[in-house]
Design a protein around this motif. Sequence first.
Motif, mmCIF file in Angstrom:
data_model
loop_
_atom_site.group_PDB
_atom_site.id
_atom_site.type_symbol
_atom_site.label_atom_id
_atom_site.label_comp_id
_atom_site.label_asym_id
_atom_site.label_seq_id
_atom_site.Cartn_x
_atom_site.Cartn_y
_atom_site.Cartn_z
ATOM 1 N N SER A 1 1.407 65.393 30.197
ATOM 2 C CA SER A 1 1.509 63.928 30.335
ATOM 3 C C SER A 1 0.766 63.228 29.198
ATOM 4 C CB SER A 1 0.974 63.475 31.695
ATOM 5 O OG SER A 1 1.747 64.010 32.736
ATOM 6 N N ALA B 1 8.076 69.648 36.354
ATOM 7 C CA ALA B 1 8.953 68.605 35.819
ATOM 8 C C ALA B 1 9.219 67.514 36.847
ATOM 9 C CB ALA B 1 10.266 69.220 35.353
ATOM 10 N N LEU C 1 8.484 63.589 36.325
ATOM 11 C CA LEU C 1 9.523 62.568 36.491
ATOM 12 C C LEU C 1 9.091 61.486 37.471
ATOM 13 C CD1 LEU C 1 12.695 64.870 36.620
ATOM 14 C CD2 LEU C 1 12.058 63.304 34.781
ATOM 15 N N ILE D 1 13.385 56.531 32.504
ATOM 16 C CA ILE D 1 13.068 57.722 31.716
ATOM 17 C C ILE D 1 14.259 58.168 30.878
ATOM 18 C CG2 ILE D 1 12.412 60.161 31.852
ATOM 19 C CD1 ILE D 1 11.069 59.440 34.554
ATOM 20 N N ARG D 2 14.020 58.402 29.609
ATOM 21 C CA ARG D 2 14.927 59.133 28.731
ATOM 22 C C ARG D 2 14.355 60.554 28.673
ATOM 23 N NH1 ARG D 2 19.449 55.883 27.193
ATOM 24 N NH2 ARG D 2 18.756 53.740 27.543
ATOM 25 N N TRP D 3 15.011 61.467 29.379
ATOM 26 C CA TRP D 3 14.413 62.763 29.700
ATOM 27 C C TRP D 3 14.898 63.857 28.759
ATOM 28 C CZ3 TRP D 3 16.250 66.095 34.373
ATOM 29 C CH2 TRP D 3 15.397 67.199 34.532
ATOM 30 N N CYS E 1 14.939 67.705 28.250
ATOM 31 C CA CYS E 1 14.748 68.843 29.148
ATOM 32 C C CYS E 1 15.541 70.045 28.628
ATOM 33 C CB CYS E 1 15.190 68.486 30.571
ATOM 34 S SG CYS E 1 16.916 67.936 30.684
ATOM 35 N N MET F 1 15.574 62.677 40.163
ATOM 36 C CA MET F 1 16.052 62.077 38.919
ATOM 37 C C MET F 1 16.474 60.622 39.074
ATOM 38 S SD MET F 1 18.069 65.349 37.261
ATOM 39 C CE MET F 1 18.986 65.786 38.743
ATOM 40 N N VAL G 1 15.785 58.540 36.009
ATOM 41 C CA VAL G 1 16.293 59.054 34.735
ATOM 42 C C VAL G 1 17.505 58.241 34.299
ATOM 43 C CG1 VAL G 1 17.301 61.029 33.542
ATOM 44 C CG2 VAL G 1 15.423 61.374 35.168
ATOM 45 N N ALA H 1 19.622 62.110 30.296
ATOM 46 C CA ALA H 1 18.981 63.365 29.917
ATOM 47 C C ALA H 1 19.509 63.829 28.569
ATOM 48 C CB ALA H 1 19.240 64.432 30.974
ATOM 49 N N LEU I 1 10.510 61.052 27.711
ATOM 50 C CA LEU I 1 9.650 62.059 28.328
ATOM 51 C C LEU I 1 10.153 63.466 28.040
ATOM 52 C CD1 LEU I 1 7.420 62.989 30.381
ATOM 53 C CD2 LEU I 1 9.164 62.692 32.173
ATOM 54 N N ALA J 1 9.777 66.870 29.420
ATOM 55 C CA ALA J 1 9.325 67.621 30.593
ATOM 56 C C ALA J 1 10.396 68.666 30.856
ATOM 57 C CB ALA J 1 9.129 66.704 31.797
#
Length: 465
Positions: free
Chosen positions: A333, A356, A360, A366-368, A370, A386, A389, A392, A435, A437
């Motif tokens: 983080s 993860a 989240l 969030i622009r994730w 992964c 999610m 999110v 992703a 992010l 993660a």
Amino acid sequence: MIPVMGFEGQRILVLGLGRSGLTAARALEAGGAEVVCWDDGEAGRARAEAEGFPLHDPMRAAAFEDVVCLVTSPGIPHLYPAPHRAIAAALAAGVPVDNDVGLFFRSLGQGDWDRFEVAPRIVAVTGSNGKSTTSALIAHILKEAGVACQLAGNIGRGVLDIDPPVDGGVVVVELSSYQTELARALTPDIAVFTNLSPDHLDRHGGMGGYFAAKRRLFAEGGPERAVIGVDEVEGQYLAGQLSEGPGDGRLIRVASHKLSGPGWDLVTRKGWLSEMRKGRQVASIDLRGVPGLPGAHNHQNAACAYGVCRALGFAPRVIEAAFASFEGLPHRSQRVAEINGVSYVNDSKATNVDAAVKALGAFRRIRWICGGLEKDGGMAALAGAMGDVVKAYVIGREAEAFALHLGDVDAEICGDMGTAVARAAAEAEAGDTVLLAPAAASFDQYDSFEARGADFIAQVEKLGR
């Protein structure tokens, strides 16, 4: 260094010559043992020879005839999915197997500790997620309070490489399941169990073996105090095994929901940490504005660290003041930058699904980023996590297969980190969080999660140029 006691004049074979292996060899020699070494790699064997340690091939005939103990590095399998052939040979010859953690607990305190006015204390932290942050936070609080503290194990220095503890000092040791499973001695003063979620299942023969490896920290020696996360059934079971009754003050339970009973409990809800004793609240701390501890998962880490420090006798106000100056750890983080109102957060240490999911839950819009090498245990837990999110951006050699686990979430196959960061940055709006993660291991593209996190940081730095 902590000299290893009890092997004076006896031959010990050290297997695996990375950081912990070579340190164990030095500590054994310092304690008077006759040390011989082996590593499957030529580079490891060369390091041992450069330090003057004789090589001893464990697979030659009668290799264990005069060896009284095999000391192995934690990364070498000793049971599942199959024992390393040298360990199998040692077991067949009736030679006991140990690791550096077992040697540490075996040897610590065997010197002249009677001279101390206040004996040093050992705090050991284990669990699936949050071990490092909890360990570092405990050490930070103690140092802020003026206590001589050392951080060792999976974080900081090797356990046998630390300085001899001083009067009133504390050693905080982070321990993985690889370490606790094999160590022949485990005797901390205070032990912490953060949580449990599927991880390393191939190494432990399934979830039961994984929990059993963690449980040994509490069952082998019996700590004076235990801080146990009880959000999962395994933690509840462990707490029940350790408690002598509902009001047993040696047990501190940690939960994200209200607990019943007259015990010593720490509850984190809606950003607040509450300490309960005998059914009454005795202290509370607002964690919402602590920059180094974002999200509910870090609030649990804070509660575990708080419990340890309270057990050591520190006042809530002292602990609260130290929380405020804690900067967090790299790749957990970690706030990397804010560019045009978009935050960039590196949680590369989120190498499993549960970690993860917790990451989240700590951010909105969030622009994730992964993906990576999937672990045993499945991806089902992602399904309900999610909601925040926006999109992703999937990396890894098997990015398309990973994306299939994401359901209806808008997902773009990026493959590599540079593409993922660039695409997320191009589409992000002010208030979004990009992010990392991964919910997966890094070994399909990187040597470690640290290398993956460093690549993310490097790509973000390019954006600001």
